[in-house]
Write a protein that holds these residues in place. Structure first.
Motif, mmCIF file in Angstrom:
data_model
loop_
_atom_site.group_PDB
_atom_site.id
_atom_site.type_symbol
_atom_site.label_atom_id
_atom_site.label_comp_id
_atom_site.label_asym_id
_atom_site.label_seq_id
_atom_site.Cartn_x
_atom_site.Cartn_y
_atom_site.Cartn_z
ATOM 1 N N UNK A 93 0.812 -1.225 0.000
ATOM 2 C CA UNK A 93 0.000 0.000 0.000
ATOM 3 C C UNK A 93 0.843 1.273 0.000
ATOM 4 N N UNK A 94 1.959 1.225 -0.717
ATOM 5 C CA UNK A 94 2.848 2.391 -0.727
ATOM 6 C C UNK A 94 2.253 3.560 -1.524
ATOM 7 N N UNK A 95 1.348 3.243 -2.453
ATOM 8 C CA UNK A 95 0.673 4.316 -3.186
ATOM 9 C C UNK A 95 1.396 4.797 -4.433
ATOM 10 N N UNK A 96 2.487 4.148 -4.783
ATOM 11 C CA UNK A 96 3.236 4.554 -5.977
ATOM 12 C C UNK A 96 2.359 4.477 -7.244
ATOM 13 N N UNK A 97 1.576 3.397 -7.342
ATOM 14 C CA UNK A 97 0.732 3.215 -8.540
ATOM 15 C C UNK A 97 -0.227 4.395 -8.713
ATOM 16 N N UNK A 120 -6.430 3.874 -7.101
ATOM 17 C CA UNK A 120 -6.328 4.660 -5.864
ATOM 18 C C UNK A 120 -6.013 3.720 -4.705
ATOM 19 N N UNK A 121 -5.214 4.225 -3.769
ATOM 20 C CA UNK A 121 -4.912 3.439 -2.572
ATOM 21 C C UNK A 121 -5.521 4.159 -1.373
ATOM 22 N N UNK A 122 -6.449 3.480 -0.715
ATOM 23 C CA UNK A 122 -7.124 4.069 0.443
ATOM 24 C C UNK A 122 -6.831 3.177 1.642
ATOM 25 N N UNK A 123 -5.972 3.640 2.513
ATOM 26 C CA UNK A 123 -5.581 2.822 3.675
ATOM 27 C C UNK A 123 -5.008 1.508 3.183
ATOM 28 N N UNK A 124 -5.662 0.408 3.540
ATOM 29 C CA UNK A 124 -5.168 -0.889 3.090
ATOM 30 C C UNK A 124 -6.082 -1.473 2.025
ATOM 31 N N UNK A 125 -6.414 -0.640 1.064
ATOM 32 C CA UNK A 125 -7.265 -1.093 -0.026
ATOM 33 C C UNK A 125 -6.806 -0.420 -1.321
ATOM 34 N N UNK A 180 6.997 -1.150 -6.953
ATOM 35 C CA UNK A 180 8.256 -1.611 -6.352
ATOM 36 C C UNK A 180 8.163 -3.032 -5.790
ATOM 37 N N UNK A 181 6.944 -3.477 -5.487
ATOM 38 C CA UNK A 181 6.769 -4.814 -4.904
ATOM 39 C C UNK A 181 6.401 -5.859 -5.959
#
Lengths: 277, 293
Positions: free
Chosen positions: A68-72, A82-87, A106-107
């Motif tokens: 959930x780093x949010x790079x995408x 979109x990354x919202x918390x752990x989603x 990165x993962x």
């Protein structure tokens, strides 16, 4: 040779010109790139031999790898992920399928899965090889489907492409790579204004072009004047004819009803050949 | 405040001609031209532009040739075939980006090892708020060869809604684009009623079915108008049957009449140009549409 048939304004007679030209020549392949509202099949009545599903790649996140780093979400230019918390949320209708998120994660947590946007149909109408695309209802993006339909271009044939109306991305996708573009218009203020836009577009693409004036005897002289002033060849004029309009309404092309009209479309082709030389 | 959109699927069935007459008949409205690709409504409504706004949409990639080391990584990752390697004497001499093919995804910018690619903001159109003798017109022009017309359509809709609220008008009349993809989706979402203009031709009927399904998909109620209904009465019957089966109200039939083209050539909405059968049919269509709203 690839000839595309376009117009800024809708309903000026693109499909009429494209299908009648196809029916008047030998050794033709017809590609209907108006994938939002494909109509050429109504006139050519092809037998469809193959229906192929067209997908665009959309991200599929493996949440076991994702941290959930949010790079995408940061790099997506279209706000499709979109990354919202752990989603992680993917909005498939916004995704252009550029592959950036999966490439740059990165993962290595993002793979791509196909999202169906429509179909490509391949068949034959007598001697004409026929291809068309059909966009699914509710799908916003037509260019990937147009790209897919054009993959079946057979350059051993005279390829005729029916283009969607307008002057934006779907038109470019359909016209790109043509040797010549026919712009169909009508002699009205709407026809003239939209022709000017279409000319601007085709000039940008650096494709040789000429104009066909449909329903040439209704309206005014301004389209003709515009073409003369800019030295744009007027390739053909099709006068208004209530009989032809009636036959059109039931899906019957001009040259099927009036065989002698084939010569007019053959002449159109010969003029194009001269202009492309 | 209510919003009506005029659509058709197939182009050239008479959307703009009908919208212009509606504009002339209604006295409490804002008009919006959502065909930002090939807008024509202004040719009949003759707007005086009061305000102009730039429409910026997305970015496009540019290569700084001095920084570029011709490694070709950008070419590999670009899915839109927008970057070309220029080869001279068997060696890669430089890279060029085709701005028309570039979708602005920025993947090349992210992978470039020497930061030679810059993403620049892209001016793709203009939006206008204008005065006409029929009321405020919000319209726009997408530059040719651009994408993202859905966003510009949404911007036109937002301004039109805003102007209607500000001037206490209770109706927005929207001229829609042809087709079924992003511009049409942006034109119809959230409207109160879609008037689908069709013709008794197999092409228009085929497209009516597709655009009706799009409206239904986005939960927009549709009604139908059959333009040039007397061109093929058999097909007109088929349209009526189709509408009955799908529970769609038919708001009107308009006869085929070359006077409609004559009015267009003179740049005047039909209902103002002449008082005859066809202009009465358009009046009836307008009244029925407003009633169905």
């Amino acid at each position: 040779m690839i000839i595309s048939v376009a117009s800024g304004k809708g309903g000026t007679g693109k499909t009429t010109v494209a299908t009648n030209l196809a029916l008047s020549l030998d050794n033709v392949q017809f590609i209907d790139c108006d994938v939002e509202e494909p109509n050429a099949h109504i006139f050519l009545k092809p037998e469809i031999e193959k229906k192929l599903t067209v997908n665009i790649p959309i991200p599929k996140v493996d949440e076991s790898k994702c941290n959930y780093c949010g790079k995408c979400a940061d790099i997506c230019a279209f706000n499709a992920i979109a990354v919202l918390g752990e989603k992680v949320l993917v909005f498939s209708e916004l995704c252009h399928g550029c592959g950036g998120c999966s490439l740059l994660c990165p993962e290595n947590a993002i793979a791509e899965a196909g999202n169906k946007i429509g179909i490509v149909e391949i068949g034959k109408a007598d001697n004409i090889l026929f291809v068309d695309g059909k966009l699914d209802i509710g799908e916003p993006m037509s260019p990937p489907l147009i790209r897919e339909a054009k993959k079946y271009i057979n350059t051993d044939k005279t390829v005729i492409i029916d283009v969607p109306p307008g002057t934006s991305c779907p038109v470019i996708e359909a016209v790109k790579g043509s040797d010549f573009c026919i712009l169909v218009t009508e002699p009205t203020p709407f026809g003239l204004y939209d022709l000017e836009l279409a000319v601007e577009l085709i000039k940008k693409l650096e494709i040789p072009f000429g104009v066909v004036i449909n329903q040439s005897d209704i309206g005014d002289e301004k389209v003709e004047q515009y073409c003369l002033n800019l030295n744009i060849p007027i390739l053909m004029e099709i006068p208004f004819d209530k009989d032809i309009a009636f036959e059109y309404s039931r899906g019957i092309p001009i040259v099927v009803k009036k065989l002698e009209k084939k010569q007019n479309f053959k002449n159109l082709y010969h003029q194009i050949k001269e202009l492309v030389k | 405040m209510k919003q009506i959109v005029v659509i058709s699927g197939k182009g050239g069935t008479g959307k703009t001609i009908i919208t212009a007459s509606f504009a002339a008949l209604s006295n409490a409205k804002v008009i919006a031209d959502c065909d930002v690709d090939a807008p024509d409504l202004h040719l009949l409504l003759k707007p005086k532009v009061k305000q102009t706004f730039d429409f910026k949409s997305g970015k496009k990639a540019f290569i700084n040739e001095e920084e570029c080391i011709n490694c070709g990584e950008c070419v590999e990752v670009c899915r839109f075939e927008a970057i070309d390697e220029i080869i001279e004497n068997d060696v890669i001499n430089r890279m060029i980006i085709d701005p028309i093919s570039c979708e602005g995804c920025g993947v090349c910018f992210h992978v470039c090892p020497v930061n030679a690619i810059e993403m620049r903001e892209n001016l793709t159109g203009k939006l206008f708020i204008s005065e006409t003798k029929y009321g405020t017109l919000v319209h726009a022009k997408l530059n040719v060869a651009e994408e993202n017309s859905g966003k510009l359509v949404s911007m036109v809709r937002n301004y039109a809604k805003h102007m209607a609220e500000k001037d206490k008008k209770n109706l927005v009349i929207i001229d829609g684009p042809p087709g079924i993809s992003c511009p049409i989706i942006a034109s119809i979402t959230g409207v109160d009623l879609a008037l689908i203009v069709t013709e008794p031709t197999l092409s228009a009927m085929h497209d009516l079915d597709r655009v009706y399904k799009v409206a239904k998909h986005f939960k927009v109620r549709s009604i139908v108008c059959i333009n040039k209904y007397d061109l093929n009465l058999k097909n007109t019957k088929k349209i009526k049957k189709y509408c009955k089966e799908n529970n769609i109200d038919i708001a009107g039939n308009i006869s085929f009449d070359l006077i409609v083209t004559e009015a267009l050539v003179n740049g005047i909405p039909v209902v103002e140009y002449i008082d005859n059968k066809v202009s009465n049919e358009i009046r009836d269509l307008y009244n029925k549409t407003i009633n169905l709203l």
